[in-house]
Design an enzyme around this catalytic site. Structure first.
Site, short mmCIF file in Angstrom:
data_model
loop_
_atom_site.label_atom_id
_atom_site.label_comp_id
_atom_site.label_asym_id
_atom_site.label_seq_id
_atom_site.Cartn_x
_atom_site.Cartn_y
_atom_site.Cartn_z
N GLN A 98 0.70 -1.09 0.20
CA GLN A 98 0.09 0.22 -0.09
C GLN A 98 1.02 1.12 0.17
OE1 GLN A 98 -3.62 0.85 2.78
NE2 GLN A 98 -1.71 1.47 3.74
N GLY A 99 0.70 2.21 -1.01
CA GLY A 99 1.46 3.48 -1.02
C GLY A 99 0.71 4.63 -0.80
N SER A 132 1.26 6.80 3.01
CA SER A 132 1.98 7.72 3.70
C SER A 132 3.05 8.42 3.02
CB SER A 132 2.39 7.20 5.01
OG SER A 132 1.24 6.77 5.65
N SER A 179 4.16 -1.49 3.66
CA SER A 179 4.38 -2.64 4.33
C SER A 179 4.84 -3.73 3.53
CB SER A 179 3.11 -3.20 4.99
OG SER A 179 2.62 -2.19 5.77
N GLU A 207 -9.26 -1.56 6.21
CA GLU A 207 -8.20 -1.54 7.16
C GLU A 207 -8.37 -1.34 8.69
OE1 GLU A 207 -4.88 1.30 6.51
OE2 GLU A 207 -3.31 0.27 7.73
N GLU A 261 -5.18 9.88 17.79
CA GLU A 261 -5.51 11.29 17.95
C GLU A 261 -6.65 11.67 16.70
OE1 GLU A 261 -2.69 10.13 18.60
OE2 GLU A 261 -2.64 10.39 20.89
#
Lengths: 402, 380
Positions: free
Chosen positions: A137-138, A140, A172, A255, A387
């Protein structure tokens, strides 16, 4: 009812007859290896030191049972929800390990089923079901973490191809994956969420390079991925150009539910009590000898019980056809915080034996406990920080003003 | 197993919610307090609750009740808790009627339970003694067996709604040491009997309780509830069920307090913006919400376990009381803090919620007590 009972009988018989011995969980609690051992992640780079892992994958894939509810045309089993439930119940009962795991089944697959073109479904889902393709998964980037929508990896259309330049981080297992699903900026001049596109590309494309990141735990499950003039065919966009944010949100939902589900599935004896018996022992009344640790274990176990009851409540409501209630918003947040507490408390139970990093004098479980504490720090960062989760609940559920 | 209300239960709950909203705003509790009402609740409203069947819910049909379960009762208690309704459901129904139901003879059940169900009899369970903390089997009050009955001697405190009760149920020791589970008996007692002295206690949450002093009180043999010396087990189970009920009430009160606080965050302005836009308050507000949702699951789990006769009932009740105790206190304290100065005034209702939250926390065992009990039940 009769047909389903028939299905259960046949399924049980087939599973029992075909599942190789090493693909079953041990019945002795505490002796099962970590989840990653003997699980097939699939893909071109996969190696199978234990041939029974591959054998089980192929047998199940042939029946379509690596993705039981997906249509048969895409390599799935075409099972109804009721049948799939029976299959998973029987697998659990016979202590059978899943034949295949990974982002293909849990993330990109479901997204393609919902938003992919027919061509994309036929091409990718079949490969996913057979374990022939592993995905990363690309999302961030170095400057786009919690504020994911500010991502800057740029894709510019050149003829029939997108030309992609930028950098992804926290991908990952990028080093073990065959394809990436990726968010790129295709329009820098509109509101940041509206200029993003969801793109798929082969990790062997020229211009892709990968560098593993070593974590505080000593493991490297994540990578940095550098993209330099990577050319991606136009038809590898999912959900339309500049519609990537919608795709990302849909996927993030998968996710988060996957992360919280993962905590639910481990129904085990109270490992903290087992640990405390070994490292602390009991007093004359049969209580754990350290009253503070005992209280903390009780608190944690009771918190887990509350989470499990909440997950059960949510599942029952879904079964009755109700929309997910407000309780479902807390799962990711609470499950990850709980796992952090659990792994942190384990070190207090171990005491000085938790000091080990490597070398003599520490057993494997002790070393693992220390690494797990470190690894778990990331639980409330990945997939949306705690958060950010609290911000989302404050806005969407409680209706607090911006 | 069911952790989601069915249609009937949802309807029942909605009816209770409407009734409480219409008949018992928090201002009614304030009026009862300010007028110095002796009972601390309304007998007239108690009668109308009986018409709705609330006192009948957990009483079996054989004794004039509805024979429903704790999930059903929890619907009513939660709605009562939302507006801090002070009528004596916990004392008469969950403590008193349950003691008769679980410990009484056929004759005693037939005599008392139908009258509770129709709303014409109030009960109070006098079991707690000074210094006993949360041990319902700590009992120094004595019962001496005589020719025609028993003589009772001792003192009970915090007898909830004891001043208003038509009948008292008193625990007294026939044999054994102060902490023994065995040797305790329960007796039915007329509050007007010779040697009975009741004096009023007002608790922090504006509810009423009583100190009960027994000075050589003579009761007939027929006043013994169930079997001699075996009330310890009965009491434990009664307190457990009352605890589950109290948790359902706490769940409602937490929602009442949270709603009030959230409303304030959305309307109060400082520095030119709504204070609910501050992240420091948002995150704490969500923390309250998380605790509330976990509490709801725990309450449903405990009530469902009672209804199913699950062997994990006691554990789940401890899970619920520990969770609700911590959550209620958090929501009470945060409620005052987020209201700021106005939250410190008697004029504002948030204080009533805070006081009730602490009273509930310290009734039937706080979180630490239930964590200890849970660990014991789980064998560590």
């Amino acid at each position: 009812m009769g047909e389903l009972e028939e299905f259960r009988k046949e399924t049980e018989a087939w599973l029992d007859a075909n599942c190789p011995p090493s693909m079953r969980w041990s019945e002795t609690p505490g002796t099962n290896p970590a989840l990653n051992d003997d699980l097939a992640w699939g893909g071109r780079k996969a190696t199978y030191p234990n041939p029974e892992v591959k054998q089980w994958l192929d047998l199940m894939a042939e029946k379509g049972w690596t993705a039981p509810t997906w249509p048969q045309a895409y390599g799935g089993g075409g099972l109804s929800k009721a049948e799939a439930k029976i299959l998973s119940e029987e697998m659990r009962r016979l202590r059978i390990k899943p034949p295949l795991v990974g982002f293909g089944l849990t993330m990109i697959g479901p997204l393609l089923l919902e938003y992919g073109s027919e061509e994309q479904k036929l091409r990718f889902l079949n490969e996913v079901c057979r374990g022939e393709i592993r995905w990363c998964q690309g999302y961030s980037e170095p400057d786009a973490g919690s504020d994911l929508a500010s991502l800057r990896t740029r894709a510019i259309l050149d003829g029939d191809e997108w030309v992609v330049n930028g950098q992804k981080v926290w991908t990952s297992y990028a080093d073990l994956s065959d394809w990436m699903f990726c968010l790129v900026r295709t329009d820098p001049d509109v509101r940041k969420q509206e200029g993003i596109t969801f793109l798929l590309f082969d990790m062997e494309s020229p211009g892709v390079s990968v560098k593993p990141i070593e974590l505080i735990s000593g493991y490297s499950p994540f990578c940095e991925t550098f993209l330099e003039d990577v050319r991606v065919p136009k038809d590898q966009v999912v959900g339309g150009v500049n519609n990537g944010w919608t795709m990302a949100k849909a996927l993030l939902g998968h996710e988060r539910s996957m992360i919280s589900e993962a905590f639910h599935e481990r129904e085990e004896s109270n490992q903290l009590v087992d640990l405390a018996d070994k490292y602390i022992g009991r007093d004359v009344h049969g209580r754990l000898a350290d009253a503070t640790i005992r209280d903390r274990i009780a608190q944690l176990t009771m918190n887990k019980a509350c989470l499990d009851l909440t997950l059960r409540r949510s599942k029952e409501a879904a079964k009755q056809g109700q929309q997910p209630g407000p309780e479902s918003s807390i799962f990711k947040y609470y499950a990850t915080e709980l796992n952090k507490d659990r792994t942190a408390l384990a070190l207090n139970v171990l005491g000085p034996q938790a000091l080990g990093w490597e070398g003599d004098g520490f057993d494997a479980a002790e070393l693992q406990a220390t690494r797990s504490w470190l690894r778990a720090r990331g639980n409330s960062i990945e997939g949306g920080t705690s958060e950010v989760q609290l911000n989302i609940i404050a806005k969407r559920v409680l209706g607090l003003p911006d | 197993m069911a952790l989601v209300l069915n249609e009937d239960q949802q309807l029942f709950k909605n009816t209770a919610a409407d009734f409480v909203k219409r008949e018992s705003p928090v201002s009614r509790l304030r009026r009862l307090r300010d007028s110095g009402d002796q009972d601390g609740f309304s007998r007239e409203l108690w009668g109308r609750m009986a018409e709705l069947g609330w006192q009948s819910i957990i009483i079996p049909e054989a004794y004039g009740g509805l024979g429903m379960g704790y999930l059903d009762l929890a619907c009513v208690l939660e709605e009562c808790g939302r507006n801090l309704v002070p009528e004596p459901l916990i004392s008469t129904l969950l403590l008193g009627a349950n003691a008769v139901l679980l410990g009484g003879s056929e004759e005693q059940k037939s005599e008392i339970l139908p009258r509770v169900a129709e709303g014409s009899m109030l009960l109070a369970l006098a079991y707690h003694e000074r210094g006993a903390r949360y041990d319902c089997c700590r009992c120094e009050t004595r019962a001496e067996r005589g020719e025609n009955g028993y003589t009772l001697q001792g003192e009970k405190v915090l007898v909830f709604d004891g001043m208003a009760a038509d009948k008292l149920l008193v625990s007294a020791r026939e044999s054994g040491a102060a902490n023994d589970r065995n040797g305790i008996s329960l007796f039915l007692l007329d509050p007007n009997a010779a040697g009975v002295e009741l004096s009023a206690q007002s608790t922090v949450d504006t509810r009423k309780a009583a100190v009960l002093r027994l000075s050589g009180v003579e009761v007939p043999a027929a006043a013994l509830l169930g079997s001699s010396g075996e009330a310890g087990t009965v009491l434990s189970e009664v307190i457990d069920r009352a605890t589950a009920g109290l948790c359902a009430e706490m769940l409602g009160s937490m929602q009442g307090a949270s709603a009030m606080t959230l409303d304030y965050l959305k309307t109060r302005e400082q520095f030119g913006v709504k204070i609910g836009s501050f992240q420091a308050l948002k995150h704490r507000a969500v923390q309250m919400f998380v605790e509330l949702e976990l509490s709801r699951s725990a309450v449903l789990g405990a009530c469902d376990a009672i209804d199913q006769g699950s062997e994990k009932t006691a554990e789940l009740i401890s899970v619920a009381k520990a969770r609700c105790s911590d959550a209620a206190v958090l929501i009470a304290h945060e409620g005052i803090q987020m209201h700021g100065g106005i939250g410190m005034t008697d004029e504002h209702d948030i204080g009533f919620y805070a006081k009730r939250a602490r009273a509930c926390e310290l009734t039937f065992g706080d979180a630490a007590y239930h964590r200890d009990r849970y660990a014991r039940l789980q064998g560590f």
